[in-house]
Design an enzyme around this catalytic site. Structure first.
Site, PDB file in Angstrom:
ATOM      1  N   GLY A  36       0.843  -1.203   0.000  1.00  0.00           N
ATOM      2  CA  GLY A  36       0.000   0.000   0.000  1.00  0.00           C
ATOM      3  C   GLY A  36       0.879   1.254   0.000  1.00  0.00           C
ATOM      4  N   HIS A  37       1.870   1.275   0.903  1.00  0.00           N
ATOM      5  CA  HIS A  37       2.790   2.424   0.937  1.00  0.00           C
ATOM      6  C   HIS A  37       3.577   2.517  -0.370  1.00  0.00           C
ATOM      7  CE1 HIS A  37       2.541   1.433   5.384  1.00  0.00           C
ATOM      8  NE2 HIS A  37       2.181   2.701   5.362  1.00  0.00           N
ATOM      9  N   GLN A 150      -6.505   6.102   0.606  1.00  0.00           N
ATOM     10  CA  GLN A 150      -7.958   6.192   0.818  1.00  0.00           C
ATOM     11  C   GLN A 150      -8.404   5.253   1.953  1.00  0.00           C
ATOM     12  OE1 GLN A 150     -10.279   8.277  -0.583  1.00  0.00           O
ATOM     13  NE2 GLN A 150     -11.648   7.256   0.864  1.00  0.00           N
TER      14      GLN A 150
END
Ligand code: PAF
Length: 279
Positions: A36-37, A150
């Site tokens: 995700g990062h 998000q």
């Protein structure tokens, strides 16, 4: 790639870049980096000529009963991930560097309407801590753009609001949730889950997908939809909330419509997970 822990030093680097008309992208993190990062970093690389990843487990966004001590700290592994993704600088200050006068801090308090719901209800003071540290990072680094996931939808709405209200000269770029091959939203806290809990955790996304499916079949009564979908949550979980709000303003909605944030939080054992979709 440099790893900098000192505020004056990072400021000097940034000043030099700005003199050369570089554009600076900041990816604020608490470390324990995952795909995700990495997706935030990749996006930052496409939109900025220099990318800084900040890694700081921010003490003031954890309540005393939360997992500050236990939160994974994996700077060595994180550095390899950043290096592989051509990050220019990691900014990894310690708590004394960030909060020299920790008993007398100026705190940014996001509006009540953005805080008195969702995670704000159970995580008292959390968003004051987030807004304060993000404002400090912006003041230290002066990024042109900052990249946020998000997945932390309430955090994202609060940061956008802060930037707008305080005229901060930075563009906030929101990036989609990254999920594993089974649909579990990636989170640093997933490392607390056993293999069995990880399977049960897939039910969070199932609830959200069911809601999306019903909405796509033109069902707009949110109370009915949320109630019906909530039964898909694995019974090992304690539901904290499953709610619908406008994704930008976090205002209540009358009925489901486009740009509705459907957010879920639930606890399995001591692990609290969150997930969401935007219709
Ligand atoms: O989302 C996070 O990891 C943190 O809340 C943030 C934005 C880095 C602030 O500490």
């Amino acid at each position: 790639m440099q790893i900098i822990s000192n505020i004056n030093e990072i400021r000097k680097i940034v000043k030099k870049w700005q003199k050369n008309d570089e554009t600076i992208g900041l990816v604020p993190t608490m470390g324990a980096l995952h795909l995700g990062h990495e997706s935030l970093v990749k996006k930052a690389k496409t939109q900025s000529s220099k990318v800084i990843v900040s890694i700081f487990v921010n003490p003031i966004q954890f309540a005393p009963n939360e997992d500050f001590e236990k939160y994974p700290r994996t700077l060595e592994k994180d550095s390899i991930i950043c290096q592989d993704n051509n990050v220019d600088v990691i900014f990894a200050p310690n708590a004394n560097e960030m909060y020299a006068d920790k008993n007398n801090l100026t705190i940014i308090v996001p509006p009540k309407n953005y805080q008195n719901k969702l995670c704000g209800l159970s995580r008292n003071g959390h968003f004051d801590g987030v807004a304060t540290v993000v404002a400090k990072l912006f003041n230290i680094i002066h990024p042109d753009k900052a990249f946020f996931g998000q997945k932390d939808a309430q955090q994202l709405a609060i940061i956008k609001k802060m930037v707008l209200d305080l005229n901060m000269p930075v563009e906030i770029v929101s990036c989609p949730i990254i999920r594993d091959e089974n649909g579990l939203a990636l989170s640093s806290r997933n490392s607390y889950l056993s293999a069995e809990q990880k399977i049960k955790a897939l039910s969070l996304n199932k609830v959200l997908q069911k809601i999306k499916e019903m909405y796509e079949k033109n069902e707009t009564n949110h109370e009915k939809v949320l109630k019906r979908a909530s039964i898909l949550l694995d019974e090992a979980f304690d539901m904290e909330y499953l709610e619908a709000y406008d994704a930008n303003t976090l205002e209540k909605i009358e009925k489901l419509r486009n740009n509705t944030l459907i957010a879920i939080a639930a606890k399995i054992g001591n692990v609290r997970l969150i997930d969401n979709i935007i219709l």
